[in-house]
Scaffold this motif. Structure first.
Motif, PDB file in Angstrom:
ATOM      1  N   VAL A  70       0.841  -1.206   0.000  1.00 46.63           N
ATOM      2  CA  VAL A  70       0.000   0.000   0.000  1.00 46.63           C
ATOM      3  C   VAL A  70       0.871   1.248   0.000  1.00 46.63           C
ATOM      4  CG1 VAL A  70      -1.650   1.346   1.361  1.00 46.63           C
ATOM      5  CG2 VAL A  70      -1.983  -1.119   1.079  1.00 46.63           C
ATOM      6  N   ALA A  71       1.898   1.256   0.840  1.00 46.64           N
ATOM      7  CA  ALA A  71       2.797   2.411   0.913  1.00 46.64           C
ATOM      8  C   ALA A  71       3.467   2.668  -0.435  1.00 46.64           C
ATOM      9  CB  ALA A  71       3.841   2.178   1.998  1.00 46.64           C
ATOM     10  N   ARG A  72       3.809   1.614  -1.139  1.00 46.27           N
ATOM     11  CA  ARG A  72       4.458   1.758  -2.449  1.00 46.27           C
ATOM     12  C   ARG A  72       3.490   2.238  -3.517  1.00 46.27           C
ATOM     13  NH1 ARG A  72       4.771  -1.937  -6.598  1.00 46.27           N
ATOM     14  NH2 ARG A  72       4.005  -3.617  -5.253  1.00 46.27           N
ATOM     15  N   LYS A  73       2.263   1.744  -3.488  1.00 45.82           N
ATOM     16  CA  LYS A  73       1.303   2.033  -4.548  1.00 45.82           C
ATOM     17  C   LYS A  73       0.537   3.339  -4.327  1.00 45.82           C
ATOM     18  CE  LYS A  73       0.374  -2.749  -5.986  1.00 45.82           C
ATOM     19  NZ  LYS A  73       0.341  -2.568  -7.451  1.00 45.82           N
ATOM     20  N   TRP A  74       0.302   3.700  -3.062  1.00 39.30           N
ATOM     21  CA  TRP A  74      -0.505   4.887  -2.760  1.00 39.30           C
ATOM     22  C   TRP A  74       0.387   5.947  -2.118  1.00 39.30           C
ATOM     23  CZ3 TRP A  74      -5.354   2.247  -0.120  1.00 39.30           C
ATOM     24  CH2 TRP A  74      -6.078   1.547  -1.103  1.00 39.30           C
ATOM     25  N   ALA A  75       1.047   6.726  -2.946  1.00 40.20           N
ATOM     26  CA  ALA A  75       2.000   7.713  -2.444  1.00 40.20           C
ATOM     27  C   ALA A  75       1.339   8.808  -1.613  1.00 40.20           C
ATOM     28  CB  ALA A  75       2.762   8.329  -3.614  1.00 40.20           C
ATOM     29  N   GLU A  76       0.043   9.022  -1.829  1.00 39.95           N
ATOM     30  CA  GLU A  76      -0.666  10.083  -1.114  1.00 39.95           C
ATOM     31  C   GLU A  76      -1.170   9.653   0.253  1.00 39.95           C
ATOM     32  OE1 GLU A  76      -3.847   7.950  -3.595  1.00 39.95           O
ATOM     33  OE2 GLU A  76      -1.683   8.244  -3.553  1.00 39.95           O
ATOM     34  N   VAL A  77      -0.933   8.403   0.626  1.00 41.92           N
ATOM     35  CA  VAL A  77      -1.405   7.859   1.900  1.00 41.92           C
ATOM     36  C   VAL A  77      -0.203   7.504   2.774  1.00 41.92           C
ATOM     37  CG1 VAL A  77      -2.649   5.950   2.994  1.00 41.92           C
ATOM     38  CG2 VAL A  77      -3.523   6.951   0.872  1.00 41.92           C
ATOM     39  N   TYR A  78      -0.301   7.807   4.067  1.00 40.32           N
ATOM     40  CA  TYR A  78       0.692   7.338   5.025  1.00 40.32           C
ATOM     41  C   TYR A  78       0.248   5.955   5.498  1.00 40.32           C
ATOM     42  CZ  TYR A  78       2.097  12.283   5.379  1.00 40.32           C
ATOM     43  OH  TYR A  78       2.512  13.561   5.107  1.00 40.32           O
ATOM     44  N   ALA A  79       0.979   4.922   5.082  1.00 42.82           N
ATOM     45  CA  ALA A  79       0.644   3.552   5.477  1.00 42.82           C
ATOM     46  C   ALA A  79       1.800   2.978   6.284  1.00 42.82           C
ATOM     47  CB  ALA A  79       0.388   2.691   4.245  1.00 42.82           C
ATOM     48  N   ASN A  80       1.519   2.571   7.516  1.00 40.01           N
ATOM     49  CA  ASN A  80       2.567   2.073   8.399  1.00 40.01           C
ATOM     50  C   ASN A  80       2.074   0.880   9.211  1.00 40.01           C
ATOM     51  OD1 ASN A  80       4.845   4.152   8.124  1.00 40.01           O
ATOM     52  ND2 ASN A  80       3.060   5.450   8.493  1.00 40.01           N
ATOM     53  N   ALA A  81       3.030   0.087   9.697  1.00 33.65           N
ATOM     54  CA  ALA A  81       2.717  -1.092  10.499  1.00 33.65           C
ATOM     55  C   ALA A  81       3.231  -0.903  11.921  1.00 33.65           C
ATOM     56  CB  ALA A  81       3.340  -2.332   9.878  1.00 33.65           C
ATOM     57  N   VAL A  82       2.531  -1.504  12.860  1.00 29.81           N
ATOM     58  CA  VAL A  82       2.855  -1.356  14.280  1.00 29.81           C
ATOM     59  C   VAL A  82       2.933  -2.719  14.947  1.00 29.81           C
ATOM     60  CG1 VAL A  82       2.078  -0.463  16.506  1.00 29.81           C
ATOM     61  CG2 VAL A  82       1.747   0.909  14.439  1.00 29.81           C
ATOM     62  N   ASN A  83       4.023  -2.940  15.641  1.00 30.43           N
ATOM     63  CA  ASN A  83       4.147  -4.062  16.562  1.00 30.43           C
ATOM     64  C   ASN A  83       3.826  -3.515  17.948  1.00 30.43           C
ATOM     65  OD1 ASN A  83       4.957  -6.062  18.339  1.00 30.43           O
ATOM     66  ND2 ASN A  83       7.144  -5.831  17.886  1.00 30.43           N
ATOM     67  N   PRO A  84       2.671  -3.858  18.523  1.00 35.29           N
ATOM     68  CA  PRO A  84       2.297  -3.289  19.825  1.00 35.29           C
ATOM     69  C   PRO A  84       3.037  -3.915  20.998  1.00 35.29           C
ATOM     70  CG  PRO A  84       0.635  -4.844  19.127  1.00 35.29           C
ATOM     71  CD  PRO A  84       1.630  -4.746  17.995  1.00 35.29           C
ATOM     72  N   GLY A  85       3.770  -4.985  20.719  1.00 40.23           N
ATOM     73  CA  GLY A  85       4.444  -5.692  21.799  1.00 40.23           C
ATOM     74  C   GLY A  85       3.559  -6.795  22.376  1.00 40.23           C
ATOM     75  N   TRP A  86       4.126  -7.548  23.287  1.00 39.53           N
ATOM     76  CA  TRP A  86       3.379  -8.623  23.969  1.00 39.53           C
ATOM     77  C   TRP A  86       2.771  -7.993  25.214  1.00 39.53           C
ATOM     78  CZ3 TRP A  86       6.012 -13.519  26.485  1.00 39.53           C
ATOM     79  CH2 TRP A  86       5.013 -14.371  26.956  1.00 39.53           C
ATOM     80  N   VAL A  87       1.516  -7.601  25.078  1.00 33.84           N
ATOM     81  CA  VAL A  87       0.865  -6.804  26.124  1.00 33.84           C
ATOM     82  C   VAL A  87      -0.243  -7.608  26.807  1.00 33.84           C
ATOM     83  CG1 VAL A  87       1.418  -4.595  25.052  1.00 33.84           C
ATOM     84  CG2 VAL A  87      -0.698  -5.766  24.404  1.00 33.84           C
ATOM     85  N   PRO A  88      -0.574  -7.251  28.065  1.00 34.73           N
ATOM     86  CA  PRO A  88      -1.544  -8.020  28.845  1.00 34.73           C
ATOM     87  C   PRO A  88      -3.003  -7.739  28.480  1.00 34.73           C
ATOM     88  CG  PRO A  88      -0.687  -6.215  30.155  1.00 34.73           C
ATOM     89  CD  PRO A  88       0.094  -6.207  28.871  1.00 34.73           C
ATOM     90  N   THR A  89      -3.382  -8.146  27.286  1.00 28.24           N
ATOM     91  CA  THR A  89      -4.780  -8.122  26.861  1.00 28.24           C
ATOM     92  C   THR A  89      -5.320  -9.546  26.944  1.00 28.24           C
ATOM     93  OG1 THR A  89      -4.142  -8.509  24.561  1.00 28.24           O
ATOM     94  CG2 THR A  89      -4.335  -6.207  25.273  1.00 28.24           C
ATOM     95  N   THR A 145     -10.535 -13.746  -2.641  1.00 24.05           N
ATOM     96  CA  THR A 145     -11.627 -12.919  -2.137  1.00 24.05           C
ATOM     97  C   THR A 145     -12.570 -12.408  -3.225  1.00 24.05           C
ATOM     98  OG1 THR A 145     -10.348 -10.866  -2.331  1.00 24.05           O
ATOM     99  CG2 THR A 145     -10.153 -12.099  -0.258  1.00 24.05           C
ATOM    100  N   GLY A 146     -12.104 -12.395  -4.468  1.00 22.64           N
ATOM    101  CA  GLY A 146     -12.884 -11.791  -5.541  1.00 22.64           C
ATOM    102  C   GLY A 146     -12.820 -10.269  -5.533  1.00 22.64           C
ATOM    103  N   VAL A 147     -11.921  -9.717  -4.744  1.00 18.70           N
ATOM    104  CA  VAL A 147     -11.770  -8.268  -4.619  1.00 18.70           C
ATOM    105  C   VAL A 147     -10.398  -7.869  -5.164  1.00 18.70           C
ATOM    106  CG1 VAL A 147     -11.648  -6.333  -3.012  1.00 18.70           C
ATOM    107  CG2 VAL A 147     -13.267  -8.185  -2.589  1.00 18.70           C
ATOM    108  N   ALA A 148     -10.388  -6.961  -6.135  1.00 16.38           N
ATOM    109  CA  ALA A 148      -9.147  -6.526  -6.739  1.00 16.38           C
ATOM    110  C   ALA A 148      -8.585  -5.311  -6.011  1.00 16.38           C
ATOM    111  CB  ALA A 148      -9.366  -6.191  -8.218  1.00 16.38           C
ATOM    112  N   PHE A 149      -7.265  -5.248  -5.922  1.00 16.79           N
ATOM    113  CA  PHE A 149      -6.622  -4.089  -5.326  1.00 16.79           C
ATOM    114  C   PHE A 149      -6.771  -2.901  -6.291  1.00 16.79           C
ATOM    115  CE2 PHE A 149      -3.302  -1.179  -4.092  1.00 16.79           C
ATOM    116  CZ  PHE A 149      -3.302  -1.286  -2.707  1.00 16.79           C
ATOM    117  N   PRO A 150      -7.238  -1.753  -5.806  1.00 18.19           N
ATOM    118  CA  PRO A 150      -7.453  -0.593  -6.690  1.00 18.19           C
ATOM    119  C   PRO A 150      -6.125  -0.085  -7.263  1.00 18.19           C
ATOM    120  CG  PRO A 150      -8.534  -0.289  -4.567  1.00 18.19           C
ATOM    121  CD  PRO A 150      -7.616  -1.453  -4.425  1.00 18.19           C
ATOM    122  N   GLN A 151      -6.111   0.157  -8.529  1.00 21.50           N
ATOM    123  CA  GLN A 151      -4.900   0.676  -9.179  1.00 21.50           C
ATOM    124  C   GLN A 151      -4.948   2.191  -9.252  1.00 21.50           C
ATOM    125  OE1 GLN A 151      -2.312  -1.313  -9.837  1.00 21.50           O
ATOM    126  NE2 GLN A 151      -3.561  -2.978  -9.003  1.00 21.50           N
TER     127      GLN A 151
END
Length: 244
Positions: free
Chosen positions: A154-173, A238-244
């Motif tokens: 997503v980050a590569r294809k959608w330059a106008e969007v800030y797309a990031n991933a988060v590792n929240p850690g091993w938390v007590p949920t 899924t039958g769902v295409a990624f938007p170009q």
């Protein structure tokens, strides 16, 4: 103030992120698996704008969820927080991998996208050619490498969007268990920060964060060829295409 949609926000980190955003004055739409959990989500976050329902293990319900979200109007940020851990492989694949793919494709493009992954993604494998509808061999670690790969695509294809991933850690949920060693507060603060903060460190894309710090991630997630194969497999399943 921002408008934010959070998947899996009836409990755990999603609920806490919603509470923090509402306390800051932002407009938040919650998501729950069913009507009973939706009522509970609103009880715990009465300041939320609305709640939408949909079982992310079900393709049709996930597609309908995207439609319901779009009916509410545009969002500044979407946090893909929902996930399962101790579940059958088919459910892990549906919820952790295919659901964020479907929602990314079908929800009106926001300004920011945040995907929750895990440090366990480093033990995962990305083998798009082996993915099938039942995916009986998929592990939690695999699914978290999948969602990281989706984020990087997503980050590569959608330059106008800030797309990031988060590792929240091993938390007590509920998912992490009471004995989890990491900070619960730090577990949700990073996705909140990425969703609404205009700090230069938050207005980036294609990064992997742990406690608001960029960290090393699995190199396969950056492989453009694997990204394209992965998106193509998700389209077929899924039958769902990624938007170009």
């Amino acid at each position: 103030m921002a408008r934010v949609f959070i998947t899996g926000s009836a409990e755990g980190l999603g609920q806490l992120a919603a509470k923090a955003l509402i306390a800051q004055g932002h407009r938040v739409v919650l998501h729950a698996r069913n009507a009973a959990r939706a009522r509970d989500a609103m009880d715990k976050n009465p300041g939320a704008e609305a709640v939408v329902t949909g079982d992310l293990s079900n393709r049709e319900e996930t597609i309908q969820l995207a439609s319901d979200v779009n009916a509410l109007g545009a969002f500044d940020a979407v946090i893909h927080n929902a996930g399962v851990y101790q579940a059958p492989a088919k459910q892990i694949f549906a919820v952790n991998t295919l659901a964020p793919y479907i929602l990314t494709c079908l929800i009106q493009k926001p300004k920011r996208l945040i995907y929750l992954t895990s440090g366990m993604h480093l033990q995962g494998q990305l083998q798009p050619e082996s993915l099938t509808s039942d995916s009986s061999r998929i592990t939690y670690s695999d699914s978290k490498l999948h969602v990281l790969t989706l984020c990087m695509a997503v980050a590569r294809k959608w330059a106008e969007v800030y797309a990031n991933a988060v590792n929240p850690g091993w938390v007590p949920t509920k998912m992490g268990g009471r004995g989890a060693p990491d900070s619960l507060q730090k577990g949700y603060e990073t996705q909140v920060w990425l969703a609404v903060n205009d700090d230069e460190k938050a207005t980036v894309s294609g990064r992997y964060f742990f406690h608001q710090q960029e960290r090393h991630h699995h190199p396969d997630a950056d492989n453009v060829g694997l990204q394209e194969q992965f998106l193509e497999v998700c389209k077929k399943l899924t039958g769902v295409a990624f938007p170009q």
